[in-house]
Write an enzyme that holds these catalytic residues in place. Structure first.
Site, PDB file in Angstrom:
ATOM      1  N   ASP A 194       0.836  -1.196   0.000  1.00 19.94           N
ATOM      2  CA  ASP A 194       0.000   0.000   0.000  1.00 19.94           C
ATOM      3  C   ASP A 194       0.873   1.250   0.000  1.00 19.94           C
ATOM      4  O   ASP A 194       0.369   2.373  -0.083  1.00 19.94           O
ATOM      5  CB  ASP A 194      -0.992  -0.004   1.157  1.00 19.94           C
ATOM      6  CG  ASP A 194      -0.333  -0.052   2.523  1.00 19.94           C
ATOM      7  OD1 ASP A 194       0.904  -0.040   2.605  1.00 19.94           O
ATOM      8  OD2 ASP A 194      -1.078  -0.107   3.528  1.00 19.94           O
ATOM      9  N   SER A 195       2.194   1.056   0.043  1.00 26.43           N
ATOM     10  CA  SER A 195       3.127   2.158  -0.206  1.00 26.43           C
ATOM     11  C   SER A 195       2.951   2.725  -1.604  1.00 26.43           C
ATOM     12  O   SER A 195       3.499   3.792  -1.923  1.00 26.43           O
ATOM     13  CB  SER A 195       4.575   1.696  -0.005  1.00 26.43           C
ATOM     14  OG  SER A 195       4.840   0.508  -0.731  1.00 26.43           O
ATOM     15  N   GLU A 242       9.015  -3.794  11.304  1.00 26.58           N
ATOM     16  CA  GLU A 242       9.366  -2.482  10.745  1.00 26.58           C
ATOM     17  C   GLU A 242       9.774  -1.509  11.845  1.00 26.58           C
ATOM     18  O   GLU A 242       9.080  -1.368  12.852  1.00 26.58           O
ATOM     19  CB  GLU A 242       8.209  -1.892   9.940  1.00 26.58           C
ATOM     20  CG  GLU A 242       8.566  -0.556   9.310  1.00 26.58           C
ATOM     21  CD  GLU A 242       7.591  -0.092   8.237  1.00 26.58           C
ATOM     22  OE1 GLU A 242       7.776   1.048   7.745  1.00 26.58           O
ATOM     23  OE2 GLU A 242       6.677  -0.838   7.888  1.00 26.58           O
ATOM     24  N   ASP A 295      -0.576  -6.541  -0.601  1.00 27.42           N
ATOM     25  CA  ASP A 295      -0.914  -5.864   0.642  1.00 27.42           C
ATOM     26  C   ASP A 295      -2.431  -5.709   0.757  1.00 27.42           C
ATOM     27  O   ASP A 295      -3.119  -5.502  -0.247  1.00 27.42           O
ATOM     28  CB  ASP A 295      -0.262  -4.478   0.670  1.00 27.42           C
ATOM     29  CG  ASP A 295       0.452  -4.183   1.975  1.00 27.42           C
ATOM     30  OD1 ASP A 295       0.213  -4.900   2.968  1.00 27.42           O
ATOM     31  OD2 ASP A 295       1.251  -3.238   1.999  1.00 27.42           O
ATOM     32  N   LYS A 301      -0.604  -9.716   2.703  1.00 30.74           N
ATOM     33  CA  LYS A 301       0.031  -9.178   3.908  1.00 30.74           C
ATOM     34  C   LYS A 301      -0.933  -8.236   4.602  1.00 30.74           C
ATOM     35  O   LYS A 301      -1.645  -7.468   3.936  1.00 30.74           O
ATOM     36  CB  LYS A 301       1.323  -8.427   3.581  1.00 30.74           C
ATOM     37  CG  LYS A 301       2.052  -7.901   4.816  1.00 30.74           C
ATOM     38  CD  LYS A 301       3.328  -7.156   4.462  1.00 30.74           C
ATOM     39  CE  LYS A 301       3.080  -5.760   3.954  1.00 30.74           C
ATOM     40  NZ  LYS A 301       2.461  -4.851   4.975  1.00 30.74           N
ATOM     41  N   GLU A 334      -1.384  -5.772   8.458  1.00 25.04           N
ATOM     42  CA  GLU A 334      -0.706  -5.212   9.609  1.00 25.04           C
ATOM     43  C   GLU A 334      -1.394  -5.600  10.912  1.00 25.04           C
ATOM     44  O   GLU A 334      -2.603  -5.846  10.945  1.00 25.04           O
ATOM     45  CB  GLU A 334      -0.651  -3.683   9.504  1.00 25.04           C
ATOM     46  CG  GLU A 334       0.176  -3.189   8.332  1.00 25.04           C
ATOM     47  CD  GLU A 334       0.252  -1.669   8.251  1.00 25.04           C
ATOM     48  OE1 GLU A 334       0.860  -1.182   7.287  1.00 25.04           O
ATOM     49  OE2 GLU A 334      -0.289  -0.982   9.143  1.00 25.04           O
TER      50      GLU A 334
END
Length: 277
Positions: free
Chosen positions: A58-59, A195, A97, A127, A129
């Protein structure tokens, strides 16, 4: 990721990196490499270079869509990017993501999003979070037959709650980091991103887990390393995180090329006879 594959040869010659190769790398002390990718051009280049996994993160919010954070990114925006990367990568393991708002509310939403990502893109895993708070979602996605890479420590989707880009896992936070790591392992994640975590804390987590840890600014003791490719290649403008080592200056190369082309056009030097029919 160098290891002997069951059918012979090093992983550079694997037909496809799989979750079992992540597990074998951890077991054999083989470092895992990952880069982000958002398009078929970079995906093909990184795949040919032997990068083990490509994350369509999502970057993309910062690096493709021009958002200030990753929060506005939607599933519908990510799907065509993941599809492009998955279609171009013949060897690398492609991870999609799951953006903010697509899995937090309940396990039903989480599984629905993960299924969409797999069905509509050709990705090999997803992925998401969160540690303890996301363990139920991870468990249900894994139960649906979809591999999950977890992400703990600094989680960009929670940056407002965390107070900005703040290092996680310091002091008493180390216990929380370890608890989060164990929670995602028990939920069935095949690997976990750490991270912006102190190297010593990341080393303790890595030693405590049976699944691989992937560092994004978590030091050298993790089982693998992941970077955002635009940071790593010198394309990003402005602030670069301390943990990034730049291996190229593509931004300056493109700027120089554009300046030279503009000059050639204005001076009548392009197109020349060799560029004309």
């Amino acid at each position: 990721m160098r290891e002997e594959a069951p059918y012979g040869g090093a992983t550079q010659n694997l037909k496809r990196v799989r979750t079992r190769h992540f597990a074998n790398a951890k077991k054999n002390g083989i470092k895992i490499t990952g880069l982000t990718s958002y398009d078929q051009l970079t995906a093909r280049i990184f795949d040919e270079a032997g990068i083990d996994f490509l994350l369509v993160g999502d970057s993309a919010g910062n690096n493709v869509f021009g958002y200030e954070t990753t929060l506005p990114v939607t599933v519908d925006e990510l799907i065509p990017l993941v599809r492009a990367v998955a279609g171009a990568a013949s060897r690398a393991f492609v991870i999609a993501d799951m953006p903010f708002g697509s899995y937090e509310a309940n396990t039903r939403d989480a599984v629905h999003t993960a299924i969409r990502m797999m069905k509509e893109t050709g990705a090999h895993a997803v992925k998401l979070e969160g540690g303890i708070r996301s363990a139920d979602q991870i468990r249900h996605i894994v139960d649906a037959g979809i591999p999950v890479m977890a992400h703990i420590g600094f989680t960009p989707q929670s940056e407002h709650q965390l107070g900005g880009h703040v290092i996680q896992g310091r002091g008493a936070g180390e216990d929380q980091l370890l608890a989060d790591a164990k929670a995602v392992e028990e939920a069935g994640a095949f690997a976990v991103v750490l991270e912006m975590v102190p190297a010593d804390a990341a080393a303790k987590v890595t030693a405590a887990l049976s699944i691989p840890t992937i560092s994004v600014g978590a030091g050298p003791h993790c089982d693998g390393q992941l970077l955002v490719w635009t940071d790593w290649a010198g394309l990003t403008q402005g602030r670069i995180p301390k943990f990034v080592k730049q291996y190229a200056q593509i931004g300056q190369t493109l700027r120089d090329a554009a300046t030279a082309w503009k000059s050639d056009v204005e001076n009548g030097e392009y197109p020349g006879p060799e560029n004309s029919y």
